[in-house]
Design a protein around this motif. Structure first.
Motif, mmCIF file in Angstrom:
data_model
loop_
_atom_site.group_PDB
_atom_site.id
_atom_site.type_symbol
_atom_site.label_atom_id
_atom_site.label_comp_id
_atom_site.label_asym_id
_atom_site.label_seq_id
_atom_site.Cartn_x
_atom_site.Cartn_y
_atom_site.Cartn_z
ATOM 1 N N THR A 2 0.828 -1.206 0.000
ATOM 2 C CA THR A 2 0.000 0.000 0.000
ATOM 3 C C THR A 2 0.865 1.259 0.000
ATOM 4 O O THR A 2 0.590 2.216 -0.733
ATOM 5 N N VAL A 3 1.930 1.245 0.806
ATOM 6 C CA VAL A 3 2.840 2.387 0.851
ATOM 7 C C VAL A 3 3.467 2.616 -0.514
ATOM 8 O O VAL A 3 3.597 3.757 -0.979
ATOM 9 N N LEU A 4 3.859 1.530 -1.186
ATOM 10 C CA LEU A 4 4.449 1.652 -2.518
ATOM 11 C C LEU A 4 3.453 2.258 -3.507
ATOM 12 O O LEU A 4 3.830 3.049 -4.375
ATOM 13 N N LEU A 5 2.188 1.894 -3.377
ATOM 14 C CA LEU A 5 1.169 2.455 -4.265
ATOM 15 C C LEU A 5 0.989 3.952 -4.023
ATOM 16 O O LEU A 5 0.816 4.726 -4.965
ATOM 17 N N TYR A 6 1.031 4.368 -2.752
ATOM 18 C CA TYR A 6 0.942 5.801 -2.453
ATOM 19 C C TYR A 6 2.136 6.547 -3.046
ATOM 20 O O TYR A 6 1.988 7.624 -3.624
ATOM 21 N N LEU A 59 -1.377 21.475 -1.165
ATOM 22 C CA LEU A 59 -0.826 22.493 -0.274
ATOM 23 C C LEU A 59 0.695 22.534 -0.367
ATOM 24 O O LEU A 59 1.306 23.602 -0.427
ATOM 25 N N PHE A 60 1.307 21.363 -0.378
ATOM 26 C CA PHE A 60 2.768 21.276 -0.375
ATOM 27 C C PHE A 60 3.347 21.549 -1.765
ATOM 28 O O PHE A 60 4.320 22.290 -1.907
ATOM 29 N N THR A 61 2.743 20.947 -2.792
ATOM 30 C CA THR A 61 3.291 21.112 -4.139
ATOM 31 C C THR A 61 3.089 22.532 -4.651
ATOM 32 O O THR A 61 3.940 23.078 -5.361
ATOM 33 N N SER A 62 1.962 23.172 -4.291
ATOM 34 C CA SER A 62 1.729 24.536 -4.764
ATOM 35 C C SER A 62 2.695 25.508 -4.096
ATOM 36 O O SER A 62 3.133 26.481 -4.722
ATOM 37 N N ALA A 63 3.041 25.265 -2.827
ATOM 38 C CA ALA A 63 3.998 26.142 -2.146
ATOM 39 C C ALA A 63 5.342 26.141 -2.864
ATOM 40 O O ALA A 63 5.974 27.186 -3.065
ATOM 41 N N SER A 64 5.770 24.949 -3.288
ATOM 42 C CA SER A 64 7.027 24.834 -4.026
ATOM 43 C C SER A 64 6.926 25.532 -5.380
ATOM 44 O O SER A 64 7.849 26.228 -5.814
ATOM 45 N N SER A 65 5.783 25.366 -6.055
ATOM 46 C CA SER A 65 5.581 25.971 -7.364
ATOM 47 C C SER A 65 5.531 27.493 -7.275
ATOM 48 O O SER A 65 6.086 28.207 -8.123
ATOM 49 N N PHE A 210 -11.750 13.933 6.133
ATOM 50 C CA PHE A 210 -11.667 13.245 4.842
ATOM 51 C C PHE A 210 -10.255 13.324 4.240
ATOM 52 O O PHE A 210 -10.107 13.307 3.012
ATOM 53 N N VAL A 211 -9.240 13.412 5.078
ATOM 54 C CA VAL A 211 -7.849 13.379 4.612
ATOM 55 C C VAL A 211 -7.182 12.128 5.170
ATOM 56 O O VAL A 211 -7.110 11.956 6.390
ATOM 57 N N HIS A 212 -6.721 11.254 4.278
ATOM 58 C CA HIS A 212 -6.066 10.006 4.695
ATOM 59 C C HIS A 212 -4.575 10.286 4.852
ATOM 60 O O HIS A 212 -3.866 10.500 3.862
ATOM 61 N N LEU A 213 -4.091 10.295 6.085
ATOM 62 C CA LEU A 213 -2.744 10.770 6.381
ATOM 63 C C LEU A 213 -1.627 9.908 5.785
ATOM 64 O O LEU A 213 -0.650 10.452 5.261
ATOM 65 N N PRO A 214 -1.696 8.557 5.825
ATOM 66 C CA PRO A 214 -0.625 7.768 5.188
ATOM 67 C C PRO A 214 -0.524 8.028 3.683
ATOM 68 O O PRO A 214 0.573 8.124 3.132
ATOM 69 N N ALA A 215 -1.682 8.146 3.023
ATOM 70 C CA ALA A 215 -1.671 8.437 1.585
ATOM 71 C C ALA A 215 -1.089 9.821 1.330
ATOM 72 O O ALA A 215 -0.296 10.009 0.395
ATOM 73 N N LEU A 216 -1.442 10.778 2.170
ATOM 74 C CA LEU A 216 -0.918 12.132 2.020
ATOM 75 C C LEU A 216 0.606 12.145 2.148
ATOM 76 O O LEU A 216 1.299 12.755 1.329
ATOM 77 N N ALA A 217 1.126 11.443 3.147
ATOM 78 C CA ALA A 217 2.574 11.416 3.367
ATOM 79 C C ALA A 217 3.303 10.805 2.172
ATOM 80 O O ALA A 217 4.323 11.327 1.706
ATOM 81 N N GLY A 218 2.781 9.686 1.648
ATOM 82 C CA GLY A 218 3.424 9.028 0.512
ATOM 83 C C GLY A 218 3.394 9.880 -0.740
ATOM 84 O O GLY A 218 4.401 9.997 -1.463
ATOM 85 N N VAL A 220 3.016 13.243 -1.041
ATOM 86 C CA VAL A 220 3.825 14.457 -0.925
ATOM 87 C C VAL A 220 5.308 14.132 -1.048
ATOM 88 O O VAL A 220 6.056 14.806 -1.769
ATOM 89 N N THR A 221 5.745 13.078 -0.375
ATOM 90 C CA THR A 221 7.164 12.690 -0.414
ATOM 91 C C THR A 221 7.618 12.420 -1.842
ATOM 92 O O THR A 221 8.643 12.942 -2.307
ATOM 93 N N ALA A 222 6.854 11.604 -2.560
ATOM 94 C CA ALA A 222 7.266 11.211 -3.914
ATOM 95 C C ALA A 222 7.114 12.343 -4.908
ATOM 96 O O ALA A 222 7.983 12.540 -5.773
ATOM 97 N N SER A 223 6.033 13.120 -4.817
ATOM 98 C CA SER A 223 5.794 14.173 -5.813
ATOM 99 C C SER A 223 6.829 15.288 -5.705
ATOM 100 O O SER A 223 7.253 15.848 -6.719
ATOM 101 N N MET A 224 7.238 15.617 -4.499
ATOM 102 C CA MET A 224 8.253 16.668 -4.331
ATOM 103 C C MET A 224 9.597 16.236 -4.913
ATOM 104 O O MET A 224 10.376 17.064 -5.387
ATOM 105 N N LEU A 225 9.863 14.926 -4.891
ATOM 106 C CA LEU A 225 11.122 14.424 -5.429
ATOM 107 C C LEU A 225 11.101 14.323 -6.949
ATOM 108 O O LEU A 225 12.120 14.527 -7.606
ATOM 109 N N THR A 226 9.942 13.988 -7.529
ATOM 110 C CA THR A 226 9.886 13.709 -8.970
ATOM 111 C C THR A 226 9.502 14.909 -9.822
ATOM 112 O O THR A 226 9.749 14.903 -11.029
ATOM 113 N N ALA A 227 8.906 15.955 -9.239
ATOM 114 C CA ALA A 227 8.517 17.127 -10.035
ATOM 115 C C ALA A 227 9.710 17.776 -10.747
ATOM 116 O O ALA A 227 9.603 18.116 -11.934
ATOM 117 N N PRO A 228 10.866 17.949 -10.083
ATOM 118 C CA PRO A 228 12.021 18.521 -10.805
ATOM 119 C C PRO A 228 12.470 17.649 -11.974
ATOM 120 O O PRO A 228 12.898 18.163 -13.013
#
Length: 262
Positions: A2-6, A59-65, A210-218, A220-228
């Protein structure tokens, strides 16, 4: 698993955001819907959880953008200030409306929005600049509409705010940067609204409203790394063809979401 899918969901969203400049919500929401369904989460709230988690991740990705676009002087902060009150009210209202709607209705609405965006990309439909930004009341109304729709589909609003600003004679570069800044109040109000409206509902462990915290963590972590990485690819790959491929992906995901209702 499940973590890998997130993490995979976040990685895909990050690459696409960097590559095509599209909001990750169009990918995050359907992928989370499929993952939550496979986990056996309550069917009645699966899409609500996907929408709330998507907006929280933005929230996290837009701040970086925003930081990147502001550094290039590509954000019209006056427009952001004028449209934000409508954005906040519309988004908060939209989360309340979404909490009253069934997952089935939200799936149909989301799939319809995916088809709408896909057709725009496939036909390369662009607005023709022929007016200036409207007065305060009109821009409040536009912001409210963008906020409502964004909250119902879990996106940062770029698919609506960019065409609107181009239509109002805003240069493309500034429209994209300003849209990134507008995405933050959408994500802030959307995440807050989905948290508040979900607090009184019996939801899976590790959920905040209605925010699933494990999914949010996975995600945000991956998207911040792969966007660049996606941004670097944008300079070496044919963007026109990639946009059409992304449009086809949206059509497939939208159709799959509709078929899941059967």
């Amino acid at each position: 698993m499940t973590v890998l899918l997130y993490l995979a969901t976040g990685a895909c969203a990050g690459v696409l955001a960097g590559l095509l400049g599209v909001g990750g919500g169009l990918v995050i929401v359907p992928m989370l819907t499929f993952i939550f369904t496979s986990q056996g989460l309550p069917t009645a709230h699966i899409l609500h959880l996907a929408l709330g988690t998507s907006l929280a991740s933005i929230l996290f990705t837009s701040a970086s953008s925003i930081r990147a676009h502001h550094g290039r002087d590509a954000v019209n902060w006056q427009t952001v200030r004028r449209i934000t009150p409508g954005i906040l009210i519309g988004t908060l209202a939209g989360t309340w409306v979404a909490a009253q709607l069934s997952t089935g209705f939200l799936k149909v609405f989301f799939a319809g929005f995916q088809y709408f965006v896909a057709i725009q990309l496939l036909l390369d439909i662009k607005p023709t600049p022929h007016r200036q930004l409207p007065g305060d009341m009109a821009i409040f109304g536009v912001g409210s509409l963008i906020g409502v729709i964004s909250s119902l589909v879990g996106i940062g609003g770029g698919t609506m705010s960019v065409p609107f600003m181009i239509w109002c004679n805003t240069p493309l570069r500034t429209a994209i940067g300003t849209s990134a800044a507008i995405g933050f109040p959408i994500a802030l109000a959307g995440a807050a609204g989905y948290v508040i409206n979900g607090l009184s509902t019996h939801l899976p462990d590790h959920s905040l409203g209605f925010v699933h915290l494990p999914a949010l963590a996975g995600i945000v972590t991956a998207s911040m790394l792969t966007a660049p990485f996606g941004a670097r690819l944008a300079h070496s790959l044919p963007i026109g063809g990639l946009k059409k491929a992304f449009a086809l992906l949206l059509l497939v995901m939208g159709t799959k979401m509709l078929l899941s209702l059967m």
